[in-house]
Design an enzyme around this catalytic site. Structure first.
Site, short mmCIF file in Angstrom:
data_model
loop_
_atom_site.label_atom_id
_atom_site.label_comp_id
_atom_site.label_asym_id
_atom_site.label_seq_id
_atom_site.Cartn_x
_atom_site.Cartn_y
_atom_site.Cartn_z
CB SER A 141 -13.45 -26.28 -0.18
OG SER A 141 -14.11 -25.03 -0.26
CB SER A 319 13.39 23.30 -2.44
OG SER A 319 12.59 24.33 -2.98
#
Length: 447
Positions: A141, A319
């Site tokens: 199952s 940056s």
């Protein structure tokens, strides 16, 4: 148009591409769950585990006389191809799915059946010869196959995570040796505490990592208890006599992992407690890695307006507006992995709690959360080790000056001066902008 074949299920008929290894049950799942866009094939260890479980089942069914020799031969051959990854592109159902994993199990059954048919010289979809459910799913199952496969996959993945953490730990240990003679100030609550070495700081990182490796190792025996053979709810309905022992022994042989049948399969089928425990340990790993990354960001902050005690290797420009800025991007990445893992832990917790009666229907989301957490933590460990820890250098002069100028140095003199005199020295040093050494000598407390 591509050639099609007609398949049917309890809902009716559906055309399936003739060359597809998957069938009608998979097709319906693909249609029903267009959710994450990530198919189960993304989790390679899960597909491998499913194949191993299916091979063990085929061997056990053959051993107890339920599966004939030809069917057994070709099902096993197909399972081995799936385990090797040859059919990954056919595992197409979404990782997020309703049905307690039925769609995943059906996908596996259909792929294995159709590949077995092809190997036997038949056409895909000729299920009278080898059927996805009657033969590939015999004595099984979803409710015992899926959690068992998940446990197999988790053991595979946890072992790989342990390797990654051991790799990271070794990098911390190397730095602990390299920096063993570098004196610095330790801090508590971000305030000066007492002197230590930078080597001790990195040795602590290594130790924390080692302890989490051990917690992960302790999970593996708990994952070795399986409900395979329990079928739908753990009562072993439709499992022939001898099958449970045979399938568990065969799975152990195939995986080289000592699995054992759960003492109470009804309990084991509904209880997701072990997955909660695994998730909790992963959260522990994530929290401690994130804390370490926080420390690395603090210690490297600056370069001139922060702690500036260590230098992380520069990885990329920091940056788009501030020239020359370099950010601690690798520790930041680890932090974010940790945030995600902590979120996955909440997902596993809620899914486990939501189980009802004899089954937990939410194991697919537990599977996805655990797999993502482990794979991301593993990648984070290797990246942190290679692209950050290995290249760290110490600002020894800055560290030496911080010790000499720190008022926290007075703690080391407290046994000789007494607490009251040590407090006086600390106050005078702070007020007058002098070092502890200068104040102690000025007060004639020591030569």
């Amino acid at each position: 148009m591509s050639a099609m074949r007609l398949e049917h299920d309890l809902l009716g008929e559906l055309e399936i591409p003739a060359e597809a290894y998957w069938g009608i049950h998979t097709a319906r799942a693909v249609s029903n769950f267009p959710i994450s866009g990530v198919p189960i094939a993304h989790y390679r260890s899960l597909i491998r585990a499913l194949a191993l479980v299916k091979e063990a089942a085929a061997d056990a069914n053959f051993k107890v006389g339920e599966l004939d020799g030809e069917q057994h031969k070709f099902i096993v051959a197909a399972c081995r191809e799936v385990a090797e990854g040859n059919l990954d592109s056919s595992f197409v159902v979404d990782a997020i799915q309703g049905g307690a994993g039925t769609s995943t199990n059906m996908n596996a059954n259909e792929v294995i059946a159709n590949r077995a048919l092809e190997l036997a010289g038949y056409k895909k979809g000729d299920y009278e010869k080898i059927h996805p459910l009657n033969h590939v799913n015999m004595s099984q199952s979803t409710n015992d196959v899926y959690p068992t496969a998940l446990k197999v996959a988790l053991i595979i993945e946890i072992r790989e995570l342990i390797k990654a953490m051991d790799y990271l730990r070794n990098e911390f240990a190397k730095k602990a040796t390299e920096f063993r003679g570098v004196i610095k100030m330790g801090r508590t609550q971000l305030q000066d505490a007492v002197p230590m070495t930078l080597g001790q700081e990195f040795a602590a990182f290594a130790r924390m990592t080692m302890e989490d490796e051990q917690r992960l190792r302790e999970l593996i025996p708990l994952l070795c208890e399986v409900n395979l053979g329990g079928t739908a709810i753990g009562t072993q309905l439709n499992a022939p006599i001898g099958y449970v022992t045979a399938v568990t022994e065969r799975l152990s042989e195939l995986t080289k992992i000592e699995f054992e049948s759960a003492a109470d399969m009804v309990e084991a089928t509904q209880d997701a407690g072990v997955f909660v425990l695994v998730s909790g340990v992963l959260k522990r790993v994530a929290v401690k890695l994130s804390k370490t990354s926080n420390d690395l960001r603090l210690l490297s902050s600056g370069p001139r307006a922060g702690f500036g005690e260590i230098n992380l290797p520069p990885m990329q420009a920091g940056s788009s507006i501030m020239p020359g800025k370099v950010n601690p991007v690798i520790p930041e990445m680890v932090n974010q992995v940790a945030f995600a893992v902590i979120g996955y832990d909440l997902t596993v917790t809620m899914a486990a709690e939501a189980g009802q009666l004899q089954l937990n229907a939410f194991e697919p989301i537990m599977c996805r959360a655990l797999m993502m957490g482990i794979t991301q933590l593993r990648a984070a460990c290797y990246t942190l080790a290679d692209r950050c820890i290995s290249g760290i250098t110490a600002n020894e002069e800055q560290l030496r000056l911080s010790v000499e100028n720190s008022i926290g140095l007075v703690t080391a003199l407290s046994p000789m001066l007494g607490y009251e005199n040590a407090t006086l020295v600390a106050q005078r040093a702070q007020l007058e902008g002098k070092t502890v050494r200068e104040v102690v000598i000025a007060l004639s407390l020591m030569s």
